[in-house]
Motif scaffolding. Sequence first.
Motif, PDB file in Angstrom:
ATOM      1  N   LEU A   1       0.967  12.982 -11.574  1.00  0.00           N
ATOM      2  CA  LEU A   1       1.201  11.950 -10.560  1.00  0.00           C
ATOM      3  C   LEU A   1       2.089  12.470  -9.434  1.00  0.00           C
ATOM      4  O   LEU A   1       2.736  11.687  -8.742  1.00  0.00           O
TER       5      LEU A   1
ATOM      6  N   LYS B   1       3.080  10.658  -6.021  1.00  0.00           N
ATOM      7  CA  LYS B   1       2.646   9.270  -6.097  1.00  0.00           C
ATOM      8  C   LYS B   1       3.815   8.315  -6.365  1.00  0.00           C
ATOM      9  O   LYS B   1       4.749   8.642  -7.094  1.00  0.00           O
TER      10      LYS B   1
ATOM     11  N   PHE C   1       4.655   4.938  -8.252  1.00  0.00           N
ATOM     12  CA  PHE C   1       4.089   4.232  -9.400  1.00  0.00           C
ATOM     13  C   PHE C   1       4.843   2.925  -9.604  1.00  0.00           C
ATOM     14  O   PHE C   1       6.055   2.928  -9.834  1.00  0.00           O
TER      15      PHE C   1
ATOM     16  N   ALA D   1       5.684  11.599 -11.056  1.00  0.00           N
ATOM     17  CA  ALA D   1       5.627  10.644  -9.954  1.00  0.00           C
ATOM     18  C   ALA D   1       6.798  10.836  -8.993  1.00  0.00           C
ATOM     19  O   ALA D   1       7.926  11.094  -9.420  1.00  0.00           O
ATOM     20  N   LYS D   2       6.518  10.706  -7.717  1.00  0.00           N
ATOM     21  CA  LYS D   2       7.567  10.841  -6.710  1.00  0.00           C
ATOM     22  C   LYS D   2       8.611   9.736  -6.866  1.00  0.00           C
ATOM     23  O   LYS D   2       9.812   9.962  -6.679  1.00  0.00           O
TER      24      LYS D   2
ATOM     25  N   ALA E   1       2.956   0.875  -3.399  1.00  0.00           N
ATOM     26  CA  ALA E   1       2.733   1.961  -4.351  1.00  0.00           C
ATOM     27  C   ALA E   1       1.332   2.548  -4.235  1.00  0.00           C
ATOM     28  O   ALA E   1       0.394   1.890  -3.780  1.00  0.00           O
ATOM     29  N   ASP E   2       1.226   3.786  -4.676  1.00  0.00           N
ATOM     30  CA  ASP E   2      -0.068   4.453  -4.758  1.00  0.00           C
ATOM     31  C   ASP E   2      -0.792   4.067  -6.035  1.00  0.00           C
ATOM     32  O   ASP E   2      -2.022   4.146  -6.106  1.00  0.00           O
ATOM     33  N   ILE E   3      -0.016   3.677  -7.056  1.00  0.00           N
ATOM     34  CA  ILE E   3      -0.580   3.196  -8.317  1.00  0.00           C
ATOM     35  C   ILE E   3       0.183   1.941  -8.738  1.00  0.00           C
ATOM     36  O   ILE E   3       1.404   1.972  -8.886  1.00  0.00           O
TER      37      ILE E   3
ATOM     38  N   ASN F   1      -0.773   0.628  -1.555  1.00  0.00           N
ATOM     39  CA  ASN F   1      -1.003   1.409  -0.351  1.00  0.00           C
ATOM     40  C   ASN F   1      -2.504   1.580  -0.148  1.00  0.00           C
ATOM     41  O   ASN F   1      -3.286   1.440  -1.093  1.00  0.00           O
TER      42      ASN F   1
ATOM     43  N   GLY G   1      -4.824   3.307  -2.658  1.00  0.00           N
ATOM     44  CA  GLY G   1      -4.071   3.206  -3.897  1.00  0.00           C
ATOM     45  C   GLY G   1      -4.932   2.667  -5.032  1.00  0.00           C
ATOM     46  O   GLY G   1      -5.976   2.039  -4.814  1.00  0.00           O
ATOM     47  N   TYR G   2      -4.479   2.929  -6.270  1.00  0.00           N
ATOM     48  CA  TYR G   2      -5.211   2.529  -7.467  1.00  0.00           C
ATOM     49  C   TYR G   2      -4.506   1.385  -8.190  1.00  0.00           C
ATOM     50  O   TYR G   2      -3.280   1.375  -8.328  1.00  0.00           O
TER      51      TYR G   2
ATOM     52  N   LYS H   1      -9.719   0.434  -6.669  1.00  0.00           N
ATOM     53  CA  LYS H   1      -9.129   1.219  -5.581  1.00  0.00           C
ATOM     54  C   LYS H   1      -9.140   0.405  -4.297  1.00  0.00           C
ATOM     55  O   LYS H   1     -10.124  -0.270  -3.987  1.00  0.00           O
TER      56      LYS H   1
END
Length: 264
Positions: free
Chosen positions: A31, A34, A36, A55-56, A103-105, A130, A133-134, A260
């Motif tokens: 991740l 990303k 989360f 994750a970031k 968030a990206d996830i 985002n 994003g998922y 997504k």
Amino acid sequence: NWESYVAESFNEKRLEIAKKSIRDFFGIKELKGKIFLDVGCGSGIFSLSAYKLGAKKVISFDLDSHSVKCCKYLRSRESNPGNWEVYHGSALDKNFLAGLQKADIVYAFGVFHHTGKMWEAIENAAGRLNDNGYFYFAIYNKKTGLRGSKSQLRLKKLYNMSPFILKKSLEYSVIGSFFLKNIMQLKNPFRIILEKENSILNRGMSFRHDVIDWLGGLPYEFAHPQEIFDFCTKKLNLQLVNIYIVDERNLLGNNHYLFKKVKA
């Protein structure tokens, strides 16, 4: 229940299963880069998994103060968790959600159907995505009939209104019926439990804590996969990426969805 899980059942093997469940369902190895968002973080094991997967930033929250405590405990075991934030909040609180970074996830396993306003909670959480994003979540499958979803709702209400002794009796009855059913079918219940706990679909959970979580989970809502698909694609403009539908052995279990958000 989650405090008990963290104290008695959480270990590195379960963490590895949880991490693998994320990697496999998303089709990714890590991740890195990303953000989360863990909606209804529960024990905190998936926030920790995201952190371990690079994750970031990890943002965790739960309405239940015990779950917040569990998540903070797992965070405290890490040497430098500065990019992991834990909050007390609700998926139904739009003001709270608006204060969280997108968030990206967005991850929410078995959360929305316990809010009392499932569709609203799904929409609120999707709003924190985002572009590209998922959105991963799981919802109890809708089953009709004599032993369907509505009968399970009655069982859950009985469990929650019962005194401690009756609660334990119901727990042992569910566990006992599982053992009896498999023994009568000449199956080894211990082997089935072990296989279940090692499955990535079980996400590192434990059999006993899953039974308690199932019985105690109120509010309790459910939906047919087509209902979820229509809501997310037509109302929320999301695209379906992956799906897992319960099989004949577990028709009251969770259907898993990965959508997504594609930039318009």
